[in-house]
Design a protein around this motif. Sequence first.
Motif, PDB file in Angstrom:
ATOM      1  N   TRP A 114       2.045 -35.386 -77.616  1.00  8.66           N
ATOM      2  CA  TRP A 114       0.915 -35.898 -76.570  1.00  8.66           C
ATOM      3  C   TRP A 114      -0.278 -34.942 -76.502  1.00  8.66           C
ATOM      4  N   ASP A 115      -1.265 -35.041 -76.499  1.00  5.19           N
ATOM      5  CA  ASP A 115      -2.682 -34.273 -76.081  1.00  5.19           C
ATOM      6  C   ASP A 115      -2.326 -33.945 -74.653  1.00  5.19           C
ATOM      7  N   ARG A 116      -2.131 -34.849 -73.659  1.00  2.00           N
ATOM      8  CA  ARG A 116      -1.837 -34.694 -72.446  1.00  2.00           C
ATOM      9  C   ARG A 116      -0.766 -35.392 -71.949  1.00  2.00           C
ATOM     10  N   SER A 117      -0.110 -34.941 -70.967  1.00  2.14           N
ATOM     11  CA  SER A 117       1.353 -35.571 -70.581  1.00  2.14           C
ATOM     12  C   SER A 117       0.765 -37.074 -69.975  1.00  2.14           C
ATOM     13  N   PRO A 118       1.649 -38.174 -70.536  1.00  2.00           N
ATOM     14  CA  PRO A 118       1.087 -39.290 -69.954  1.00  2.00           C
ATOM     15  C   PRO A 118       1.422 -39.501 -68.285  1.00  2.00           C
ATOM     16  N   VAL A 119       2.294 -38.445 -67.803  1.00  2.00           N
ATOM     17  CA  VAL A 119       2.669 -38.516 -66.415  1.00  2.00           C
ATOM     18  C   VAL A 119       1.287 -38.159 -65.754  1.00  2.00           C
ATOM     19  N   GLU A 120       0.655 -37.332 -66.151  1.00  2.00           N
ATOM     20  CA  GLU A 120      -0.443 -36.622 -65.536  1.00  2.00           C
ATOM     21  C   GLU A 120      -1.830 -37.635 -65.790  1.00  2.00           C
ATOM     22  N   GLU A 146       2.466 -39.640 -53.002  1.00  2.00           N
ATOM     23  CA  GLU A 146       3.056 -38.452 -53.730  1.00  2.00           C
ATOM     24  C   GLU A 146       4.530 -38.677 -53.819  1.00  2.00           C
ATOM     25  N   ILE A 147       5.382 -39.490 -53.305  1.00  2.00           N
ATOM     26  CA  ILE A 147       6.828 -39.618 -53.676  1.00  2.00           C
ATOM     27  C   ILE A 147       7.073 -40.833 -54.251  1.00  2.00           C
ATOM     28  N   ALA A 148       5.659 -41.767 -54.642  1.00  2.42           N
ATOM     29  CA  ALA A 148       5.998 -42.865 -55.302  1.00  2.42           C
ATOM     30  C   ALA A 148       4.720 -43.302 -56.095  1.00  2.42           C
ATOM     31  N   PRO A 149       4.049 -42.366 -56.776  1.00  3.80           N
ATOM     32  CA  PRO A 149       2.902 -42.801 -57.340  1.00  3.80           C
ATOM     33  C   PRO A 149       2.719 -44.055 -58.155  1.00  3.80           C
ATOM     34  N   TRP A 150       1.594 -44.397 -58.345  1.00  6.87           N
ATOM     35  CA  TRP A 150       1.415 -45.459 -59.382  1.00  6.87           C
ATOM     36  C   TRP A 150       0.889 -44.901 -60.647  1.00  6.87           C
ATOM     37  N   PHE A 151       1.215 -45.745 -61.612  1.00  3.76           N
ATOM     38  CA  PHE A 151       0.699 -45.222 -63.275  1.00  3.76           C
ATOM     39  C   PHE A 151       0.171 -46.442 -63.594  1.00  3.76           C
ATOM     40  N   VAL A 152      -1.046 -46.233 -64.018  1.00  6.02           N
ATOM     41  CA  VAL A 152      -1.984 -47.336 -64.621  1.00  6.02           C
ATOM     42  C   VAL A 152      -1.987 -46.960 -65.958  1.00  6.02           C
ATOM     43  N   VAL A 153      -1.501 -48.221 -66.785  1.00  7.75           N
ATOM     44  CA  VAL A 153      -1.203 -47.975 -68.012  1.00  7.75           C
ATOM     45  C   VAL A 153      -1.969 -49.182 -68.791  1.00  7.75           C
ATOM     46  N   PRO A 154      -2.935 -48.642 -69.661  1.00  8.39           N
ATOM     47  CA  PRO A 154      -3.792 -49.452 -70.497  1.00  8.39           C
ATOM     48  C   PRO A 154      -2.860 -50.295 -71.499  1.00  8.39           C
ATOM     49  N   ALA A 155      -2.887 -51.698 -71.596  1.00 12.70           N
ATOM     50  CA  ALA A 155      -2.041 -52.348 -72.290  1.00 12.70           C
ATOM     51  C   ALA A 155      -2.621 -53.445 -73.424  1.00 12.70           C
ATOM     52  N   PRO A 178      -4.885 -43.139 -73.796  1.00 13.77           N
ATOM     53  CA  PRO A 178      -4.851 -41.640 -73.086  1.00 13.77           C
ATOM     54  C   PRO A 178      -4.010 -40.745 -73.318  1.00 13.77           C
ATOM     55  N   GLY A 179      -4.332 -39.613 -74.017  1.00 12.41           N
ATOM     56  CA  GLY A 179      -3.376 -38.543 -74.213  1.00 12.41           C
ATOM     57  C   GLY A 179      -2.854 -38.575 -75.339  1.00 12.41           C
ATOM     58  N   TRP A 180      -2.923 -39.721 -76.307  1.00 14.19           N
ATOM     59  CA  TRP A 180      -2.297 -39.990 -77.641  1.00 14.19           C
ATOM     60  C   TRP A 180      -3.465 -40.434 -78.654  1.00 14.19           C
ATOM     61  N   SER A 181      -3.457 -39.360 -79.591  1.00 13.25           N
ATOM     62  CA  SER A 181      -4.412 -39.503 -80.478  1.00 13.25           C
ATOM     63  C   SER A 181      -3.936 -39.803 -81.894  1.00 13.25           C
ATOM     64  N   ASP A 182      -2.461 -39.903 -81.963  1.00 14.26           N
ATOM     65  CA  ASP A 182      -1.942 -40.318 -83.250  1.00 14.26           C
ATOM     66  C   ASP A 182      -2.079 -41.688 -83.464  1.00 14.26           C
ATOM     67  N   ASP A 183      -1.552 -42.014 -84.620  1.00 11.78           N
ATOM     68  CA  ASP A 183      -1.582 -43.619 -84.627  1.00 11.78           C
ATOM     69  C   ASP A 183      -0.531 -44.351 -83.991  1.00 11.78           C
ATOM     70  N   LYS A 184      -0.596 -45.844 -84.525  1.00 13.41           N
ATOM     71  CA  LYS A 184       0.464 -46.635 -83.879  1.00 13.41           C
ATOM     72  C   LYS A 184       1.894 -46.276 -84.380  1.00 13.41           C
ATOM     73  N   ASP A 185       2.102 -45.844 -85.766  1.00 14.19           N
ATOM     74  CA  ASP A 185       3.285 -45.736 -86.259  1.00 14.19           C
ATOM     75  C   ASP A 185       3.910 -44.535 -85.754  1.00 14.19           C
TER      76      ASP A 185
END
Lengths: 283, 283
Positions: free
Chosen positions: A6-12, A232-241, A31-38
């Motif tokens: 990962w270029d940047r942590s998905p958690v961040e 802070e204790i239960a953040p949302w992660f918004v994931v491109p799908a 975001p954070g991933w510049s390698d390919d699908k495989d």
Amino acid sequence: MSKNPWDRSPVEVLRAGPGFRLESFDPSATPGWSDDKDDGTERMRDQGERLADLQEMLFAEGRSGGTRSVLLVLQGMDTAGKGGILRHVVGMVDPQGVDHASFGKPTDEELAHHYLWRIRRALPQPGRLGVFDRSHYEDVLVVRVEDLVPPDVWGARYDEINAFEAELVGAGTAIVKVALMVSLEEQKARLMERLERPDKHWKYNPADLAARAKWPAYRSAYQAMLDHTSTEIAPWFVVPADHKWYARLAVTELLLDAFERLGLRWPAPTYDVEAEKHRLQAT
Amino acid sequence: MSKNPWDRSPVEVLRAGPGFRLESFDPSATPGWSDDKDDGTERMRDQGERLADLQEMLFAEGRSGGTRSVLLVLQGMDTAGKGGILRHVVGMVDPQGVDHASFGKPTDEELAHHYLWRIRRALPQPGRLGVFDRSHYEDVLVVRVEDLVPPDVWGARYDEINAFEAELVGAGTAIVKVALMVSLEEQKARLMERLERPDKHWKYNPADLAARAKWPAYRSAYQAMLDHTSTEIAPWFVVPADHKWYARLAVTELLLDAFERLGLRWPAPTYDVEAEKHRLQAT
């Protein structure tokens, strides 16, 4: 394990912090991933093995008197890929350790109770990974968009949900909240596929188009949800799908991070191992 | 699909028919399968994909108003591999479609009810694959061996269970009953492994040795169970389990056979497909 690709942590990078704006969010990005699908698929498989190991440790802890659990909350519009996450991400761990619950339109019995009633009944048991396919957040999403209760009622729910989740976290449940975001174009393509393939006809519902037509109202409801409940204790992660492989990889990483932060260890034996070896040997 | 590599169908060769005798059963055999472990593992993967497809069809049927379901009942002594079946066989299908229940020592609430009460509450929903890790058969196994109720009480349960299962089958539930049989030597080796590996210590319970010492009584109880409850509509399959790969392959085949006999098809759409395509296109 190979080095972190990962270029940047998905958690961040996926966390919905202050100032997050859905209107400038790109559901087709990775975001954070510049390698390919495989590479992504391979990484997911590796991380999935680690996830399965940690899930077994949590299960062992629960069997040994521990009370901790993990709860994955999945939200997203139709076709966003919640089912695929369940099958391909959650499916990587032992089904014995998973408590799965799906929250559709409430039944009459559920409507007769407080909206958190059905949620509380479905919380994961100690040692389990709970997975909510939709959740209490429906009560500030579809309920708000469809005007099912007055604004002051749903308006009060954000604080109530935060208090509820604080109670869960306090009781030992790590909460991972994921909003899967699919673009309108990709949603159209996925709905069309359901219409074109006889093995997918059952997944299509004409009512899906009504919800689709209300996307601006849903976007506002999602934005308000993120603004008020990404704590802070239960953040949302918004994931491109739009890219299924990315969404699945990302959720695997988010779950794994939650498990790793538990600092799990195999339970110590409550019996004398050497003595038991002798007893067994004598049988 | 490649040609069937079984010498004899596992559905026939593993079925406990009249005259089946546990005392002459070999838990280390691989009946019907003369190829090796690698072939078996490959076959299981192929059949698993087919199983996953049919399970999705059943799920789709359930979502479309169908009421049928499949119930896998797993019985076996400690270390017989029930957990491995759950993980590696049931784990091949979509977890969304699985209702899993585990029946340990009854709780006080369960004991206050009829022994089938907790079973009825855990039956699979329409469209689901239910999996019972232990079951109502505990009430004629451990209950009999440990003298937990008088003989006339457990003695009456065989007929009661047959009637119960006939009711389930009549309501559309296909029942697959599997008794996993491990040899005393293999059980010893598996228990020893639990004592030797810190990541398996939590699976060991000193009480396991007490049950092991009662194997002759358990064998009689299993024999009586097979004699009385291996019925035409819900037969028992006795699966040799010293070779884990064989047991998993065999259970995959038994489940797949049950699904195939349902004659599943994708549900017909309840809407006008072409009209919906136009509506969607216009969005």
